[in-house]
Design a protein around this motif. Sequence first.
Motif, PDB file in Angstrom:
ATOM      1  N   THR A 166       1.055  -1.011  -0.100  1.00 47.92           N
ATOM      2  CA  THR A 166       0.484   0.225   0.130  1.00 47.92           C
ATOM      3  C   THR A 166       0.572   0.860   0.059  1.00 47.92           C
ATOM      4  O   THR A 166       2.050   1.131   0.491  1.00 47.92           O
ATOM      5  N   GLU A 167       0.489   2.837  -0.031  1.00 50.00           N
ATOM      6  CA  GLU A 167       0.942   3.849  -0.018  1.00 50.00           C
ATOM      7  C   GLU A 167       1.710   3.546   1.314  1.00 50.00           C
ATOM      8  O   GLU A 167       3.098   4.242   1.159  1.00 50.00           O
ATOM      9  N   ALA A 168       1.380   3.202   1.877  1.00 51.06           N
ATOM     10  CA  ALA A 168       1.637   3.397   3.608  1.00 51.06           C
ATOM     11  C   ALA A 168       3.156   2.485   3.561  1.00 51.06           C
ATOM     12  O   ALA A 168       3.390   1.875   4.951  1.00 51.06           O
ATOM     13  N   GLY A 169       3.130   1.239   2.432  1.00 57.94           N
ATOM     14  CA  GLY A 169       4.415   0.085   2.959  1.00 57.94           C
ATOM     15  C   GLY A 169       3.939  -0.962   3.656  1.00 57.94           C
ATOM     16  O   GLY A 169       4.756  -1.766   4.050  1.00 57.94           O
ATOM     17  N   VAL A 170       2.181  -0.980   4.135  1.00 59.08           N
ATOM     18  CA  VAL A 170       1.564  -1.854   4.410  1.00 59.08           C
ATOM     19  C   VAL A 170       2.115  -3.361   2.818  1.00 59.08           C
ATOM     20  O   VAL A 170       1.922  -3.064   2.114  1.00 59.08           O
ATOM     21  N   GLY A 171       2.449  -5.047   3.618  1.00 56.54           N
ATOM     22  CA  GLY A 171       2.737  -5.264   2.151  1.00 56.54           C
ATOM     23  C   GLY A 171       1.867  -5.994   2.555  1.00 56.54           C
ATOM     24  O   GLY A 171       0.698  -6.930   3.399  1.00 56.54           O
ATOM     25  N   VAL A 172       0.744  -6.841   1.012  1.00 56.83           N
ATOM     26  CA  VAL A 172       0.127  -8.220   1.042  1.00 56.83           C
ATOM     27  C   VAL A 172       0.320  -8.234  -0.600  1.00 56.83           C
ATOM     28  O   VAL A 172       0.837  -8.472  -1.388  1.00 56.83           O
ATOM     29  N   ALA A 173       0.116 -10.274  -0.224  1.00 57.23           N
ATOM     30  CA  ALA A 173       0.431 -11.104  -0.875  1.00 57.23           C
ATOM     31  C   ALA A 173      -0.837 -12.553  -1.073  1.00 57.23           C
ATOM     32  O   ALA A 173      -1.759 -12.536  -0.598  1.00 57.23           O
ATOM     33  N   MET A 297      -8.374  -3.217  -0.519  1.00 57.33           N
ATOM     34  CA  MET A 297      -8.078  -3.059  -2.456  1.00 57.33           C
ATOM     35  C   MET A 297      -6.966  -2.910  -2.917  1.00 57.33           C
ATOM     36  O   MET A 297      -7.266  -4.130  -4.072  1.00 57.33           O
ATOM     37  N   VAL A 298      -5.979  -3.179  -2.598  1.00 64.02           N
ATOM     38  CA  VAL A 298      -4.771  -3.514  -2.766  1.00 64.02           C
ATOM     39  C   VAL A 298      -4.428  -5.027  -2.902  1.00 64.02           C
ATOM     40  O   VAL A 298      -4.157  -6.213  -4.683  1.00 64.02           O
ATOM     41  N   ALA A 299      -5.076  -5.166  -1.966  1.00 58.38           N
ATOM     42  CA  ALA A 299      -4.961  -7.107  -1.962  1.00 58.38           C
ATOM     43  C   ALA A 299      -6.085  -7.795  -3.103  1.00 58.38           C
ATOM     44  O   ALA A 299      -5.752  -8.770  -3.711  1.00 58.38           O
ATOM     45  N   ALA A 300      -7.311  -7.051  -3.308  1.00 56.75           N
ATOM     46  CA  ALA A 300      -8.183  -7.530  -4.644  1.00 56.75           C
ATOM     47  C   ALA A 300      -7.072  -7.432  -5.994  1.00 56.75           C
ATOM     48  O   ALA A 300      -7.182  -8.222  -6.642  1.00 56.75           O
ATOM     49  N   ASN A 301      -6.669  -6.661  -5.836  1.00 58.65           N
ATOM     50  CA  ASN A 301      -5.806  -6.553  -7.128  1.00 58.65           C
ATOM     51  C   ASN A 301      -4.615  -7.796  -7.429  1.00 58.65           C
ATOM     52  O   ASN A 301      -4.470  -7.634  -8.056  1.00 58.65           O
ATOM     53  N   THR A 302      -4.022  -7.270  -6.487  1.00 56.64           N
ATOM     54  CA  THR A 302      -3.275  -9.115  -5.829  1.00 56.64           C
ATOM     55  C   THR A 302      -3.558 -10.062  -6.572  1.00 56.64           C
ATOM     56  O   THR A 302      -3.108 -10.838  -6.962  1.00 56.64           O
ATOM     57  N   VAL A 303      -5.206 -10.421  -6.115  1.00 57.83           N
ATOM     58  CA  VAL A 303      -5.300 -11.851  -6.347  1.00 57.83           C
ATOM     59  C   VAL A 303      -5.771 -12.108  -7.417  1.00 57.83           C
ATOM     60  O   VAL A 303      -5.681 -12.936  -7.935  1.00 57.83           O
ATOM     61  N   ALA A 304      -6.566 -10.593  -8.195  1.00 55.18           N
ATOM     62  CA  ALA A 304      -6.348 -11.329  -9.806  1.00 55.18           C
ATOM     63  C   ALA A 304      -5.225 -11.281 -10.722  1.00 55.18           C
ATOM     64  O   ALA A 304      -4.973 -12.370 -11.304  1.00 55.18           O
ATOM     65  N   ARG A 305      -4.074 -10.791  -9.489  1.00 53.09           N
ATOM     66  CA  ARG A 305      -2.764 -10.412 -10.541  1.00 53.09           C
ATOM     67  C   ARG A 305      -2.371 -11.869 -10.537  1.00 53.09           C
ATOM     68  O   ARG A 305      -2.097 -13.030 -11.195  1.00 53.09           O
ATOM     69  N   ALA A 306      -2.651 -12.319  -9.405  1.00 58.13           N
ATOM     70  CA  ALA A 306      -2.352 -14.275  -8.984  1.00 58.13           C
ATOM     71  C   ALA A 306      -2.742 -14.915  -9.700  1.00 58.13           C
ATOM     72  O   ALA A 306      -2.346 -16.329 -10.636  1.00 58.13           O
TER      73      ALA A 306
END
Length: 331
Positions: A166-173, A297-306
């Motif tokens: 995220t913009e705040a630097g929190v990681g999600v995968a 929001m970022v997690a959902a985008n990452t799921v789509a990419r995965a």
Amino acid sequence: MKNLLTDIAGVRVGHADDAAIASGVTAIIFDAPAVASIDVRGGGPGTREESVLHLEGTVDAIDAITLSGGSALGLDAAGGVQAWLAEQGRGLRIRDAVVPIVPGAICFDLLNGGNKAWGRFPPYRDLGYAAARAASSDFALGSVGAGLGATTANFKGGLGSASARTEAGVGVAALAVVNAVGSVTVGDGPWFWAAPFEVGHEFGGRGLPPSFNPDMLKARLKGGPEANAAENTTLVVVVTDAVLTKPQARRLAMIAQTGMARAIYPVHAPLDGDVVFAAATGQKPIDPLFGLTELGMVAANTVARAIARGVHAATALPFLGALPAWGNRFG
């Protein structure tokens, strides 16, 4: 960053599979217990220890997650992961007893051409143990582990992963096993539905088609009119280094589930068993409203990419009549 689930510190992934049976297991191991929950939206899921992840459950943290082929027979895989964790002294301590907490989910790959005549007991418990023992920070994508036997409506399915911050630097995968009744591509062309969220050329860089026609939007279902609810599912694990409560992990799983709708067409059908696990390793505090919303929001985008990466990296099974891999046509 490796663009993998293991970009989150304290998470390791291992695969074990058997080419002869065209099936396998993937183990996600947490170095320390992780707060976790689940969101299920498909009509035909197969899960283990799901009730532990419900908000009313007493246990908040888990030691691992197991994903497996084999339909309900594959639920045995989590027992193998438990056995490995027990050898390491890992698990919930109840006086002198130690019980590893290992939720799991399965996908159906029993009709993909592999030899499933394995005798009295299916091999998934042993595969689960081997997957846990093999867990590391590096792991393969495509037709490996729980994704070895996976398929979609028109191309070979597989296992994919992606990561972001995220913009705040929190990681999600995210890690996804793609065995969907629908299609991950637009029509039968080279374009992925997840194209707007692609980072670099991680799944080919083809973008979206210049225009859409009715053929691209018609339903492509695995098995056609004979499609069966027991034969399909997409399994996803989302992990973040944020500090989350169990209800917040549940909300993250719910928001992340929308990533499937960005990558699979159609999705969440009575013919699927779509499941998202969400786990938090608890390293970085976040705002409970805006911060959690952005993380989802970022997690959902990452799921789509995965999901797209799983199909992009897959290789066809070596059996007569097996579905082609995306790479066979467009790679």
